[in-house]
Design an enzyme around this catalytic site. Structure first.
Site, PDB file in Angstrom:
ATOM      1  N   GLU A   1       1.299  19.950  -0.355  1.00  0.00           N
ATOM      2  CA  GLU A   1       0.464  19.532  -1.482  1.00  0.00           C
ATOM      3  C   GLU A   1      -0.902  19.097  -0.960  1.00  0.00           C
ATOM      4  O   GLU A   1      -1.661  18.438  -1.643  1.00  0.00           O
ATOM      5  CB  GLU A   1       1.130  18.413  -2.279  1.00  0.00           C
ATOM      6  CG  GLU A   1       1.489  17.187  -1.474  1.00  0.00           C
ATOM      7  CD  GLU A   1       2.153  16.117  -2.325  1.00  0.00           C
ATOM      8  OE1 GLU A   1       1.453  15.507  -3.133  1.00  0.00           O
ATOM      9  OE2 GLU A   1       3.377  15.904  -2.172  1.00  0.00           O
TER      10      GLU A   1
ATOM     11  N   CYS B   1       6.213  16.762  -3.376  1.00  0.00           N
ATOM     12  CA  CYS B   1       7.102  16.718  -2.211  1.00  0.00           C
ATOM     13  C   CYS B   1       8.269  17.699  -2.303  1.00  0.00           C
ATOM     14  O   CYS B   1       9.075  17.785  -1.371  1.00  0.00           O
ATOM     15  CB  CYS B   1       7.649  15.309  -2.027  1.00  0.00           C
ATOM     16  SG  CYS B   1       6.369  14.083  -1.817  1.00  0.00           S
TER      17      CYS B   1
ATOM     18  N   HIS C   1      14.717  12.020  -0.201  1.00  0.00           N
ATOM     19  CA  HIS C   1      13.260  12.062  -0.004  1.00  0.00           C
ATOM     20  C   HIS C   1      12.809  10.622   0.296  1.00  0.00           C
ATOM     21  O   HIS C   1      13.239   9.688  -0.375  1.00  0.00           O
ATOM     22  CB  HIS C   1      12.574  12.608  -1.258  1.00  0.00           C
ATOM     23  CG  HIS C   1      11.092  12.389  -1.245  1.00  0.00           C
ATOM     24  ND1 HIS C   1      10.297  12.809  -0.212  1.00  0.00           N
ATOM     25  CD2 HIS C   1      10.261  11.740  -2.111  1.00  0.00           C
ATOM     26  CE1 HIS C   1       9.044  12.454  -0.444  1.00  0.00           C
ATOM     27  NE2 HIS C   1       8.993  11.799  -1.587  1.00  0.00           N
TER      28      HIS C   1
HETATM   29  P1  HMG Z   1       3.798  -2.820  -4.679  1.00  0.00           P
HETATM   30  O1  HMG Z   1       2.670  -3.247  -5.500  1.00  0.00           O
HETATM   31  O2  HMG Z   1       3.741  -3.086  -3.222  1.00  0.00           O
HETATM   32  O3  HMG Z   1       5.187  -3.349  -5.289  1.00  0.00           O
HETATM   33  O4  HMG Z   1       3.963  -1.266  -4.862  1.00  0.00           O
HETATM   34  P2  HMG Z   1       5.906  -4.762  -5.194  1.00  0.00           P
HETATM   35  O5  HMG Z   1       4.919  -5.861  -5.319  1.00  0.00           O
HETATM   36  O6  HMG Z   1       7.011  -4.649  -6.182  1.00  0.00           O
HETATM   37  O7  HMG Z   1       6.498  -4.866  -3.705  1.00  0.00           O
HETATM   38  C1  HMG Z   1       7.277  -3.876  -3.117  1.00  0.00           C
HETATM   39  C2  HMG Z   1       8.543  -4.504  -2.551  1.00  0.00           C
HETATM   40  O8  HMG Z   1       8.181  -5.473  -1.568  1.00  0.00           O
HETATM   41  C3  HMG Z   1       9.380  -5.254  -3.585  1.00  0.00           C
HETATM   42  O9  HMG Z   1      10.736  -5.001  -3.257  1.00  0.00           O
HETATM   43  C4  HMG Z   1       9.042  -6.700  -3.329  1.00  0.00           C
HETATM   44  O10 HMG Z   1      10.069  -7.611  -3.729  1.00  0.00           O
HETATM   45  C5  HMG Z   1       8.891  -6.688  -1.816  1.00  0.00           C
HETATM   46  P3  HMG Z   1      11.753  -4.423  -4.397  1.00  0.00           P
HETATM   47  O11 HMG Z   1      11.783  -5.412  -5.475  1.00  0.00           O
HETATM   48  O12 HMG Z   1      11.155  -3.115  -4.867  1.00  0.00           O
HETATM   49  O13 HMG Z   1      13.034  -4.226  -3.645  1.00  0.00           O
HETATM   50  N1  HMG Z   1       8.097  -7.819  -1.297  1.00  0.00           N
HETATM   51  C6  HMG Z   1       8.419  -8.506  -0.188  1.00  0.00           C
HETATM   52  N2  HMG Z   1       9.457  -8.385   0.666  1.00  0.00           N
HETATM   53  C7  HMG Z   1       9.501  -9.235   1.741  1.00  0.00           C
HETATM   54  N3  HMG Z   1       8.560 -10.183   1.959  1.00  0.00           N
HETATM   55  C8  HMG Z   1       7.516 -10.334   1.120  1.00  0.00           C
HETATM   56  C9  HMG Z   1       7.427  -9.479  -0.018  1.00  0.00           C
HETATM   57  N4  HMG Z   1       6.537  -9.328  -1.017  1.00  0.00           N
HETATM   58  C10 HMG Z   1       6.975  -8.335  -1.811  1.00  0.00           C
HETATM   59  N5  HMG Z   1       6.601 -11.274   1.382  1.00  0.00           N
HETATM   60  C11 HMG Z   1       4.923   0.912  -4.700  1.00  0.00           C
HETATM   61  C12 HMG Z   1       5.080  -0.554  -4.328  1.00  0.00           C
HETATM   62  C13 HMG Z   1       6.066   1.704  -4.120  1.00  0.00           C
HETATM   63  C14 HMG Z   1       4.876   1.072  -6.202  1.00  0.00           C
HETATM   64  C15 HMG Z   1       3.575   1.402  -4.078  1.00  0.00           C
HETATM   65  O14 HMG Z   1       3.666   1.351  -2.679  1.00  0.00           O
HETATM   66  C16 HMG Z   1       3.216   2.808  -4.486  1.00  0.00           C
HETATM   67  O15 HMG Z   1       2.601   3.042  -5.511  1.00  0.00           O
HETATM   68  N6  HMG Z   1       3.559   3.827  -3.602  1.00  0.00           N
HETATM   69  C17 HMG Z   1       3.262   5.231  -3.861  1.00  0.00           C
HETATM   70  C18 HMG Z   1       4.209   5.852  -4.871  1.00  0.00           C
HETATM   71  C19 HMG Z   1       5.601   6.052  -4.321  1.00  0.00           C
HETATM   72  O16 HMG Z   1       5.823   6.079  -3.141  1.00  0.00           O
HETATM   73  N7  HMG Z   1       6.580   6.282  -5.227  1.00  0.00           N
HETATM   74  C20 HMG Z   1       7.933   6.527  -4.838  1.00  0.00           C
HETATM   75  C21 HMG Z   1       8.693   7.426  -5.836  1.00  0.00           C
HETATM   76  S1  HMG Z   1       7.766   8.896  -6.249  1.00  0.00           S
HETATM   77  C22 HMG Z   1       7.932   9.894  -4.827  1.00  0.00           C
HETATM   78  O17 HMG Z   1       8.727   9.624  -3.989  1.00  0.00           O
HETATM   79  C23 HMG Z   1       7.020  11.065  -4.714  1.00  0.00           C
HETATM   80  C24 HMG Z   1       5.896  10.941  -3.706  1.00  0.00           C
HETATM   81  O18 HMG Z   1       6.408  11.075  -2.393  1.00  0.00           O
HETATM   82  C25 HMG Z   1       4.812  11.989  -3.983  1.00  0.00           C
HETATM   83  C26 HMG Z   1       5.216  13.446  -4.066  1.00  0.00           C
HETATM   84  O19 HMG Z   1       6.214  13.852  -4.629  1.00  0.00           O
HETATM   85  O20 HMG Z   1       4.390  14.247  -3.602  1.00  0.00           O
HETATM   86  C27 HMG Z   1       5.204   9.595  -3.763  1.00  0.00           C
END
Ligand code: HMG
Length: 427
Positions: A85, A117, A242
């Site tokens: 991609e 992906c 994935h």
């Molecule tokens: P974020 O704002 O970092 O989310 O975004 P958050 O605030 O919910 O924190 C993430 C996790 O860290 C949470 O854990 C928190 O609790 C934890 P969860 O509740 O999810 O288990 N956390 C902590 N842990 C320990 N110590 C701390 C602490 N603070 C918070 N101090 C998000 C996270 C994944 C949304 C962001 O990184 C993102 O937008 N990523 C890109 C999109 C993505 O990867 N999506 C995955 C599914 S889609 C996919 O896989 C396709 C893709 O590969 C693309 C394609 O197909 O081409 C992306």
């Protein structure tokens, strides 16, 4: 007379960029608790591309290693398909650059497949079908997953970036893994969870929505696969997913565990202990590299095959492929015999061992310079020899220019533009 064709992956090789950054370094620059990246997302480091690396150089390096390490006869390759991609041109596929750079025969189909992906899984299924159609005529294809995952600086997606390429030799001699012939378990839904408009170099993402879309697709394809195959949870030695970030595979495993517990109606062994056995062994390389989009699932597969337990031969592995947008597929493979013969050739640990860790200012500078390489006039004459690597030198007269050290018969340096590669490559 038609011969029954088992089909699958005969060899695989991995390439990752030379540089990486520790997620703790990124967290410090953002004023964020590093535990959020290490534990919350499950990553440790992410790959950083240099200005002379792009999806073509990474794909060519992975393919070169595949050809050399698995003693592939270049004249036998009848198809090169690249799942990506991160295309570098709206018309010319990455596959055609790779074909020229590694010196394959003109009697070969080359094209790219794209669906976020999912692209490499589409390519694998297509190449496998083409091998089968050969009715035992020894057809061989190279399928490559190559991508650079890039989000806005300072965005929530930034710590999930990464880059790399996996090359796979697909044939009717599936020494590494044979694909199972069970019915397809696929799922498509028109959603806006993650996308990258043509005018942007970084992805747009609705993060929380993307997690929901991923898990919904997992549920659908898992149910469909169990339904059509008659297989049960316990038939899988490992479950691979994935991996946009390692914690996502953890969430995915837990979702399957919940589904299975509900289906059985009795208590299951604790999810965390099962995760440690069934999925964690596949994640060690993803933890180090980050998201490589189309290659993430196959990096997990490569990592498991390279360092999984000795008794992995004959094991059934379940694979969940997800591409945003979205299209997903669940399928399974059977690990081939004689793992000692092929596992040392995959090269994951070797690729990671040679990396150089950069500090935050260097990371920012490298990504800025890399993005600047896309425009015409970015071409620079190489100051240093190529050290055996394929290098991207920039764009001159609207043509991407590569320097390669690869040729079938020798090892001379050659400069290769899209035009020069159509022939044999020129000095
Ligand atoms: P974020 O704002 O970092 O989310 O975004 P958050 O605030 O919910 O924190 C993430 C996790 O860290 C949470 O854990 C928190 O609790 C934890 P969860 O509740 O999810 O288990 N956390 C902590 N842990 C320990 N110590 C701390 C602490 N603070 C918070 N101090 C998000 C996270 C994944 C949304 C962001 O990184 C993102 O937008 N990523 C890109 C999109 C993505 O990867 N999506 C995955 C599914 S889609 C996919 O896989 C396709 C893709 O590969 C693309 C394609 O197909 O081409 C992306």
């Amino acid at each position: 007379m038609e011969r029954e064709c088992r089909f699958g992956i005969e060899g695989m090789s991995v390439h990752v960029p030379r540089h990486c950054i520790d997620l703790g370094t990124l967290a410090a620059a953002r004023g964020i608790d590093p535990a959020k990246y290490y534990e919350g997302l499950g990553g440790r480091r992410m790959a950083v591309v240099s200005p002379d690396e792009d999806p073509v150089t990474m794909a060519a390096e992975a393919a070169r290693r595949l050809v050399e390490r698995h003693d592939v006869d270049r004249s036998e390759i009848g198809m090169v398909v690249v799942g990506s991609e991160t295309g570098v041109d709206a018309a010319k596929p990455i596959a055609s650059y790779v074909h020229g750079l590694i010196g394959l025969s003109p009697q070969c189909r080359t094209f790219d497949t794209q669906h976020a992906c999912y692209g490499a899984t589409a390519a694998l299924q297509l190449a496998a079908g083409w091998c089968i159609q050969g009715n035992g005529s020894r057809r061989k294809a190279i399928v490559i997953a190559t991508d650079i995952a890039r989000y806005e600086v300072g965005s929530a997606g930034e710590p999930t970036q990464g880059a790399g390429a996996i090359a796979m030799l697909v044939s009717c001699e599936p020494r590494v893994v044979a694909f199972d012939r069970h019915d397809e378990a696929v799922f498509t839904q028109d959603v806006m969870d993650f996308w990258r408009p043509h005018y942007r170099s970084t992805a747009m993402v609705d993060g929380r929505h993307s997690l929901d879309c991923y898990l919904r697709a997992l549920e659908h394809t898992w149910d469909a696969y169990l339904g059509s195959s008659g297989l049960r949870f316990e038939d899988f030695r490992h479950l691979l997913f994935h991996v946009p970030f390692p914690k996502m595979a953890h969430k995915a495993f837990h979702r399957l565990h919940e589904l299975e517990a509900a289906r059985r109606g009795v208590a299951m062994p604790p999810a965390e202990a099962m995760f440690d056995t069934l999925t964690r062994p596949s994640l060690w390389a993803n933890v180090e590299v980050g998201n490589i989009y189309s290659g993430s699932l196959y990096l997990a597969l490569a990592g498991l095959l390279e360092q999984g337990d000795a008794a992995i031969e004959g094991a059934r592995l379940g694979l969940f492929s997800y591409g945003s947008g979205c299209c997903a597929e669940f399928y399974s493979v059977l690990v081939g015999p004689d793992a000692t013969a092929w596992r040392g050739r995959i090269g994951v640990a070797e690729a990671l061992a040679g990396r150089v860790e950069v500090d935050y200012p260097t990371y920012v500078e490298m990504r800025t310079r890399s993005e600047g390489m896309a425009g015409d006039g970015s071409f620079r004459e190489p100051v240093h020899p190529g050290n055996g690597r394929v290098r991207f030198l920039g764009v001159r007269d609207h043509r991407r220019v590569y320097q390669a050290h690869i040729s079938p018969g020798g090892d001379q340096l050659r400069s290769c533009t899209s035009r020069a590669c159509a022939g044999a490559g020129s000095g």
